[in-house]
Enzyme design. Structure first.
Site, PDB file in Angstrom:
ATOM      1  N   ARG A 133     -31.194 -20.427 -56.593  1.00  0.00           N
ATOM      2  CA  ARG A 133     -30.890 -20.195 -55.211  1.00  0.00           C
ATOM      3  C   ARG A 133     -30.972 -21.576 -54.394  1.00  0.00           C
ATOM      4  NH1 ARG A 133     -36.191 -17.845 -52.787  1.00  0.00           N
ATOM      5  NH2 ARG A 133     -36.699 -20.141 -52.914  1.00  0.00           N
ATOM      6  N   HIS A 288     -52.859  13.534 -27.518  1.00  0.00           N
ATOM      7  CA  HIS A 288     -52.053  13.050 -28.663  1.00  0.00           C
ATOM      8  C   HIS A 288     -52.464  13.928 -29.772  1.00  0.00           C
ATOM      9  CE1 HIS A 288     -50.972   8.775 -27.910  1.00  0.00           C
ATOM     10  NE2 HIS A 288     -51.549   9.139 -26.801  1.00  0.00           N
TER      11      HIS A 288
END
Ligand code: HCA
Ligand code: CU
Length: 484
Positions: A133, A288
């Site tokens: 790479r 909530h």
């Protein structure tokens, strides 16, 4: 997006470049095994010129016979690459600065020499049988025309993959996507992306790079790395799944892996860390929790089960009646509306108590109902641990790390033979042992001494009031002391 996206994990290389972090060889072997088990495609195992132990770990990891490709990291220098070859790695990641500033001031070479160097070093590695790479370091700040030239040189020498490093974390999603799209038009190659997190954009930029054509994403567990780190494995893997339906690593294994790396690195994530933080699936405000009890998706973009976690409903002064009812019902206790209202009142009158455990809620339920609800058999094991630290570490930082371990109730810095005193609570001996192990693994600790709390349980006889107080009662008392 339908293509296969690969994950390169660099916890052992970039991750070990985090200030304060040095993994032992054994820890690296264990981390590499775990990364392989969860299906990471490539493991960047280190740069062998750093130190003897880095090289030793690389050699040993290469011999583990893992499924993942094992990659060594090296500067664009033939002697450095030779060292990587010696480690028996499958591939090498060669990096070379791509901006004029770097070439002039850091490497002191011309653009022409950089093009040659890219060719020579990639060729050398290929001739030695390695996959390669090639990374343009700081590629996101480089002149795009030169970046192309550099990549062409690497490709001509046989590079298998090309990576652009956003070395200083300066990209935006739009810009990095365009960069990959543009390169993809003139170069036929497999592209990789390595995004730093200096502006908190690493994950977003990595996904944008993928949208632009990148096929491999560099990550580290918990986002470790130089400065603010790079994209985190858990966030990238979960986001690929949630946004694009792309499967990469085994998501259910991410939390335990994150905890393992927290312990080995000594770098602990905050409670609100995405996905793996203690609060990542906790709901608190009354509005909530009430909605989540009806339908969790009202306050969740994806369920905790995505990464094998569970949802938590927090009770404190923000609570509403429905969460108290739900928590108590989960414990098998049904109260009248009026009784629940009284519990709520009592909770709201004690703003300093920020988390009501099941035992605390049962205690409140006992008070309002007059019923005996709490089990007489102790439901938890409590212990006190004295901790001795090495003389050259900051006791406070060790104390903070201990504080982040699951099961730890309180941590005190103390005078005397030991430096730190820890209060622990665990549901079982196995849990207690796990917690103790985690404490012993914190760096900077040279010794511990464990004492089990024998007389602390509700229902135990002949104890004075103060020894029999619950955590809640102690909080209430503290609060009253403060007011007085
Ligand atoms: C480094 C820099 C690097 C390299 C990335 C790569 C970066 O620490 O050596 O070789 O792919 O961010 O540029 O991590
Ligand atoms: Cu980097």
């Amino acid at each position: 997006m339908e293509k296969k996206i690969m994950i390169l994990d660099s916890t052992l290389r970039e991750g070990e470049q985090t200030p304060g972090v040095s993994f032992s060889v054994e820890q690296k072997l264990e981390i590499a095994q775990k990364l392989d088990e969860i299906g990471v495609d490539i493991i960047e195992s280190g740069n062998p010129v750093v130190s003897g132990d880095v090289k030793e770990a690389m050699i040993k990891i290469s011999k583990l016979g893992l499924e993942a490709e094992i990659m060594g990291h090296a500067r664009a220098s033939i002697p450095d690459i030779r060292e990587a070859v010696d480690c028996g790695v499958d591939s090498v990641g060669i990096f070379l600065g791509a901006t004029d500033t770097r070439l002039k001031q850091q490497l002191r070479i011309s653009r022409e020499r950089a093009l040659e160097l890219a060719y020579e070093t990639v060729k050398y590695a290929k001739d030695h049988g390695l996959k390669v790479r090639f990374t343009a370091e700081d590629g996101t700040r480089a002149d795009p025309d030169f970046l192309k030239e550099l990549f062409k040189s690497a490709l001509e020498a046989g590079a298998d993959r090309l990576s652009i490093a956003d070395t200083v974390g300066i990209m935006t999603p739009g810009r990095i996507r365009a960069l990959y799209e543009d390169l993809g038009k003139s170069l036929d190659a497999v592209f990789e992306t390595h995004c730093h997190n200096d502006l908190g954009m690493a994950v977003a930029n990595s996904l944008a790079a993928v949208e632009g054509g990148a096929r491999i994403i560099d990550v580290t567990v918990n986002g470790l790395g130089e400065r603010a780190g790079i994209a985190s494995l858990q966030e990238v893997a979960a986001a690929l799944k949630v946004h694009y339906g792309i499967d990469t690593v085994k998501l259910s294994a991410l939390k335990p892996l994150s905890m393992l790396v927290e312990r080995y690195s000594g770098i602990f994530l905050p409670p609100h860390a995405p996905l793996v933080g203690d609060n990542a699936f906790s709901h608190k405000a009354g509005v909530h929790t009430a909605a989540v009890i009806i339908n969790p998706s009202i306050y969740e973009g994806f369920p905790p089960e995505l990464i094998a976690r569970t949802r938590e409903l927090v009770v404190d002064k923000y609570a509403g009646k429905s969460v108290i009812r739900a928590r108590l019902e989960r414990l098998g206790v049904r109260l009248s509306e009026e009784q629940i209202s009284r519990i709520l009142e009592s909770i709201k009158s004690r703003p300093a108590v920020t988390r009501y455990r099941d035992a605390d809620l049962l205690e409140l339920a006992e008070r309002v109902s007059g019923m005996r609800l709490k089990p007489v058999i102790p439901e938890a094991i409590e212990a006190l641990i004295s901790v001795k630290c090495e003389s050259n570490v900051y006791t406070s930082s060790v104390a903070r790390r201990i504080g982040a371990i699951k099961g730890v109730l309180r941590v005190y810095e103390v005078s005397g033979d030991y430096d730190i005193e820890v209060e622990l609570i665990a549901g079982s001996m196995a849990e207690l042992n796990e917690c103790l192990e985690s404490i012993r693994e914190v760096k900077g600790i040279i010794g511990t001494n464990t004492k089990f709390v024998l007389k602390r349980f509700d229902g135990a006889s002949a104890m004075n009031e103060s020894a029999n107080r619950s955590a809640l009662e102690r909080e209430v008392e503290k609060e009253e002391d403060r007011k007085a």
